[in-house]
Design a protein around this motif. Sequence first.
Motif, PDB file in Angstrom:
ATOM      1  N   GLU A  69      59.144  27.990 -16.795  1.00 37.35           N
ATOM      2  CA  GLU A  69      59.286  29.248 -17.522  1.00 37.35           C
ATOM      3  C   GLU A  69      60.686  29.331 -18.093  1.00 37.35           C
ATOM      4  O   GLU A  69      61.672  29.334 -17.361  1.00 37.35           O
TER       5      GLU A  69
ATOM      6  N   HIS B 241      60.901  33.737 -20.273  1.00 38.23           N
ATOM      7  CA  HIS B 241      59.603  34.414 -20.143  1.00 38.23           C
ATOM      8  C   HIS B 241      58.482  33.723 -20.923  1.00 38.23           C
ATOM      9  O   HIS B 241      57.461  34.344 -21.224  1.00 38.23           O
TER      10      HIS B 241
ATOM     11  N   SER C 213      59.495  27.052 -10.828  1.00 37.98           N
ATOM     12  CA  SER C 213      60.740  27.475 -11.479  1.00 37.98           C
ATOM     13  C   SER C 213      61.830  27.642 -10.438  1.00 37.98           C
ATOM     14  O   SER C 213      61.554  27.800  -9.246  1.00 37.98           O
TER      15      SER C 213
ATOM     16  N   THR D 201      56.539  31.233 -12.190  1.00 41.23           N
ATOM     17  CA  THR D 201      56.334  31.115 -13.643  1.00 41.23           C
ATOM     18  C   THR D 201      55.263  32.090 -14.107  1.00 41.23           C
ATOM     19  O   THR D 201      54.418  31.761 -14.935  1.00 41.23           O
TER      20      THR D 201
ATOM     21  N   ALA E  91      55.180  32.827 -17.958  1.00 39.66           N
ATOM     22  CA  ALA E  91      54.798  31.627 -18.706  1.00 39.66           C
ATOM     23  C   ALA E  91      53.319  31.313 -18.495  1.00 39.66           C
ATOM     24  O   ALA E  91      52.619  30.911 -19.433  1.00 39.66           O
TER      25      ALA E  91
END
Length: 208
Positions: free
Chosen positions: A76, A79, A110, A116, A119
Amino acid sequence: MKKIVAIVGSNADRSTNRQLLEYIKNRYASQANIELMEVRGLPIFQKTRDMVIPDQAKEMAKKIKEADGVIIATPEWDHSIPAILSSALAWLSYGVHPFMDKPVMITGASFGALGTSRAQAQLRQILDSPELQARIMPSSEFLLSHSLNAFDKEGQLLDDDQNKRLDSIFNDFLIFIDAEAKLSHTYADDLRRRNEIDVDYGTAEVGK
C-alpha cells in the motif's frame, strides 16, 4: 492438486509481499502448486493502435488463464496499489482477458499498522472492472501489518493468530475455486464480444 499463480505486486528487490507469497507457497505445498509471478520488468502501460502487447504480459496471461486461481499480494503506497501493479493489470486487460471468471484471493503486507486495507479495497474495484471481471473471493482479507518484523530468519510467519487466519482464508479459497468452477460463466458472451472488438481494433479503439 490446484494450480495457483501468485502475483507479487511490487518491483522492489526486497519485498515483504514477495516474502508473504513465498511463505504461502511453502506452507500450502501439499494442497496446491503455487507459482510466483513477478510484475517487475513490464513497461508502463501505454495503449497503441496496433495493440502491441509485451511478451512478458503475454506469458503472464497464458499462465493465469491456465491456473485454477490467482493470489495477488499488494503493498500500500499512499492509500493505493503501486503503479507497477496497476500497469500490469492494464496490460492483462488489453487484448487479452485472462482474469475473466478467474477466482482471485487478495493479500497484502505493509510496514505500517493498518496492513494494506485501502490498497486491497482499490484492487477489488479494479479486478471487478469490465475489462478484467475477475471472481474475487468475498469478505476475506489477509492484512499483514508491521511486515518487516513479521517473519523470522527462516521466513516463517511468527504470529500464531496470523497463521490461523491465513490457514482459514487459504482453505476458503480452495473451496471458492471449486464453487466457482460449478457456476455458469456469465461473462462468456462478454469475452466473445470483446475479442471481436479486439480483432476490429484498426477501426475502433477499445475502451474509448
